[in-house]
Design a protein around this motif. Structure first.
Motif, PDB file in Angstrom:
ATOM      1  N   SER A   8     -22.895 -10.880 -13.009  1.00 30.05           N
ATOM      2  CA  SER A   8     -21.527 -10.550 -13.437  1.00 30.05           C
ATOM      3  C   SER A   8     -20.631 -10.330 -12.227  1.00 30.05           C
ATOM      4  CB  SER A   8     -21.534  -9.276 -14.274  1.00 30.05           C
ATOM      5  OG  SER A   8     -22.442  -9.409 -15.324  1.00 30.05           O
ATOM      6  N   PRO A   9     -19.327 -10.505 -12.423  1.00 32.87           N
ATOM      7  CA  PRO A   9     -18.422 -10.303 -11.297  1.00 32.87           C
ATOM      8  C   PRO A   9     -18.397  -8.861 -10.813  1.00 32.87           C
ATOM      9  CG  PRO A   9     -17.226 -10.947 -13.304  1.00 32.87           C
ATOM     10  CD  PRO A   9     -18.667 -10.924 -13.653  1.00 32.87           C
ATOM     11  N   THR A  10     -18.086  -8.714  -9.543  1.00 29.69           N
ATOM     12  CA  THR A  10     -17.979  -7.373  -8.953  1.00 29.69           C
ATOM     13  C   THR A  10     -16.693  -6.716  -9.421  1.00 29.69           C
ATOM     14  OG1 THR A  10     -19.237  -8.013  -7.022  1.00 29.69           O
ATOM     15  CG2 THR A  10     -17.761  -6.141  -6.762  1.00 29.69           C
ATOM     16  N   VAL A  11     -16.779  -5.487  -9.882  1.00 36.24           N
ATOM     17  CA  VAL A  11     -15.580  -4.741 -10.272  1.00 36.24           C
ATOM     18  C   VAL A  11     -15.139  -3.834  -9.124  1.00 36.24           C
ATOM     19  CG1 VAL A  11     -14.617  -3.065 -11.896  1.00 36.24           C
ATOM     20  CG2 VAL A  11     -16.169  -4.840 -12.722  1.00 36.24           C
ATOM     21  N   ILE A  72     -12.504   0.464   0.057  1.00 36.40           N
ATOM     22  CA  ILE A  72     -12.914   0.507  -1.354  1.00 36.40           C
ATOM     23  C   ILE A  72     -11.933  -0.383  -2.114  1.00 36.40           C
ATOM     24  CG2 ILE A  72     -11.704   2.723  -1.794  1.00 36.40           C
ATOM     25  CD1 ILE A  72     -14.194   3.229  -3.790  1.00 36.40           C
ATOM     26  N   ALA A  73     -12.501  -1.309  -2.896  1.00 36.37           N
ATOM     27  CA  ALA A  73     -11.652  -2.332  -3.515  1.00 36.37           C
ATOM     28  C   ALA A  73     -12.016  -2.529  -4.977  1.00 36.37           C
ATOM     29  CB  ALA A  73     -11.817  -3.649  -2.763  1.00 36.37           C
ATOM     30  N   LEU A  74     -11.007  -2.812  -5.776  1.00 33.45           N
ATOM     31  CA  LEU A  74     -11.200  -3.115  -7.192  1.00 33.45           C
ATOM     32  C   LEU A  74     -10.895  -4.596  -7.392  1.00 33.45           C
ATOM     33  CD1 LEU A  74     -11.612  -1.517 -10.005  1.00 33.45           C
ATOM     34  CD2 LEU A  74      -9.181  -1.970 -10.297  1.00 33.45           C
ATOM     35  N   ARG A  75     -11.891  -5.328  -7.899  1.00 29.09           N
ATOM     36  CA  ARG A  75     -11.739  -6.781  -8.082  1.00 29.09           C
ATOM     37  C   ARG A  75     -11.205  -7.439  -6.812  1.00 29.09           C
ATOM     38  NH1 ARG A  75     -14.277  -8.398 -12.783  1.00 29.09           N
ATOM     39  NH2 ARG A  75     -13.708  -7.108 -14.546  1.00 29.09           N
ATOM     40  N   THR A  80      -5.100   1.333  -3.268  1.00 28.29           N
ATOM     41  CA  THR A  80      -4.103   2.055  -2.468  1.00 28.29           C
ATOM     42  C   THR A  80      -3.468   3.210  -3.250  1.00 28.29           C
ATOM     43  OG1 THR A  80      -2.459   0.447  -3.157  1.00 28.29           O
ATOM     44  CG2 THR A  80      -3.502   0.063  -1.026  1.00 28.29           C
ATOM     45  N   GLY A  81      -3.810   3.344  -4.524  1.00 23.94           N
ATOM     46  CA  GLY A  81      -3.249   4.429  -5.327  1.00 23.94           C
ATOM     47  C   GLY A  81      -3.814   4.351  -6.733  1.00 23.94           C
ATOM     48  N   GLU A 164     -10.579  -1.309 -16.248  1.00 27.51           N
ATOM     49  CA  GLU A 164     -11.624  -2.124 -15.607  1.00 27.51           C
ATOM     50  C   GLU A 164     -12.876  -1.281 -15.412  1.00 27.51           C
ATOM     51  OE1 GLU A 164     -11.691  -5.185 -14.591  1.00 27.51           O
ATOM     52  OE2 GLU A 164      -9.642  -5.868 -14.231  1.00 27.51           O
ATOM     53  N   ILE A 165     -12.641  -0.011 -15.134  1.00 28.95           N
ATOM     54  CA  ILE A 165     -13.778   0.883 -14.867  1.00 28.95           C
ATOM     55  C   ILE A 165     -13.433   2.300 -15.306  1.00 28.95           C
ATOM     56  CG2 ILE A 165     -13.052   1.300 -12.448  1.00 28.95           C
ATOM     57  CD1 ILE A 165     -16.120   1.275 -11.781  1.00 28.95           C
TER      58      ILE A 165
END
Ligand SMILES: Nc1ncnc2c1ncn2[C@@H]1O[C@H](COP(=O)(O)OP(=O)(O)OP(=O)(O)O)[C@@H](O)[C@H]1O
Length: 274
Positions: A8-11, A72-75, A80-81, A164-165
């Motif tokens: 599955s894709p990384t969230v 730390i990244a989302l999709r 940044t906030g 998303e999470i």
């Protein structure tokens, strides 16, 4: 579950995540060089002793705290906030608005979701309330609900926004043992039925194994990764099995040294924390 999510894709992805707080003399390092990936449908549990930086990592994922090093990244997009793509459920159920009914509290969570008509928002709220088994309490006010019911409202509010999470910080810590067990089961059931992605923080080993599909173990302050465990084979009903006890013992040994001593069903290991 692990097989189902492995492609599955990384969230959410943390890479060398380092978090500092200002202190009297310079800064205090709370989290040191932590990396993990959470794929869609996965339930990652951050587990470690008090003060190891679990909540800080969750705050970074929520966008309340910026990395001093790493990312730390989302999709794939650096966080940044705060944003409607992430919903946080804290331990304090009284994040519910006392002057609003259950339905209106859940609707309130949809306010930040762009492009929803009033009717669509109402449908989503009602569906979420139904899913957490609170349809009959939709018109009730928070002060008339038990702690467990309030928690379910908080989860319904989070799920209605279709993030998303879902980010959960010790959501069951203040509940009595029976309610906690029931809500752990409900959470896993909902996560599997609806396939949502979860980052869950706890210091309770049994809860981590029951709720998570993967464990990320952190050392005592400052938090560094010490081990990861695939616990996707365990779920409600696993507690006490030989395999469960083996993993719980192993996790305890890594985090605290020494063997895990059981008296009765989960008396959490608070006394062993340093
Ligand atoms: N706002 C803040 N300012 C300064 N230091 C902080 C702040 N928040 C947390 N810390 C420190 O950062 C470290 C990590 O705290 P954090 O709350 O993330 O740990 P935790 O693992 O979630 O702990 P617990 O299980 O007790 O909730 C601790 O040493 C704490 O004192």
């Amino acid at each position: 579950m692990a097989g189902a999510v492995s492609g599955s894709p990384t969230v959410l992805e943390a890479r060398g995540l380092t978090l500092d707080f200002p202190a009297a003399q310079g800064s205090l390092r709370a989290v040191d060089n932590v990396s993990f990936t959470i794929r869609q449908g996965e339930r990652l549990v951050l587990l470690g002793p008090s003060g190891c930086g679990k909540s800080s990592i969750l705050k970074a994922a929520a966008g309340f705290l910026s990395p001093s090093a790493g990312s730390i990244a989302l999709r794939g997009r650096p966080i940044t906030g705060p944003g409607p793509d992430r919903v946080v459920v804290f331990q304090e159920f009284d994040q519910l608005l006392p002057w609003k009914t259950v339905r209106d509290n859940v609707l309130f969570g949809l306010k930040r979701k762009p492009g929803l008509s009033t009717a669509e928002a109402r449908d989503k709220a009602d569906a979420a309330i139904e899913r957490v088994g609170l349809a009959r309490a939709a018109s009730a006010y928070p002060h008339t609900l038990s702690g467990g019911m309030k928690q379910r409202v908080a989860i319904a509010r989070a799920l209605a926004a279709e993030p998303e999470i879902l980010l959960m910080d010790e959501p069951f810590a203040a509940l009595d043992a029976l309610t906690r067990e029931r809500l752990q089961e409900e959470l896993v059931g909902l996560a599997e039925t609806l396939g949502f992605t979860l980052l869950f923080v706890t210091h309770a080993i049994d809860e981590a194994i029951l709720v998570g599909s993967r464990l990320h173990l952190l050392s005592a302050h400052p938090g560094r990764t010490v081990a990861t465990f695939d616990v996707s084979a365990f779920g409600p009903g696993s507690w006490g099995s030989q395999d469960f006890e083996h993993v719980a013992g192993e996790v305890h040994r890594i985090l605290f040294g020494g063997a895990l001593r059981r008296s009765a069903r989960p008396v959490l290991q608070e006394a062993t924390y340093v």
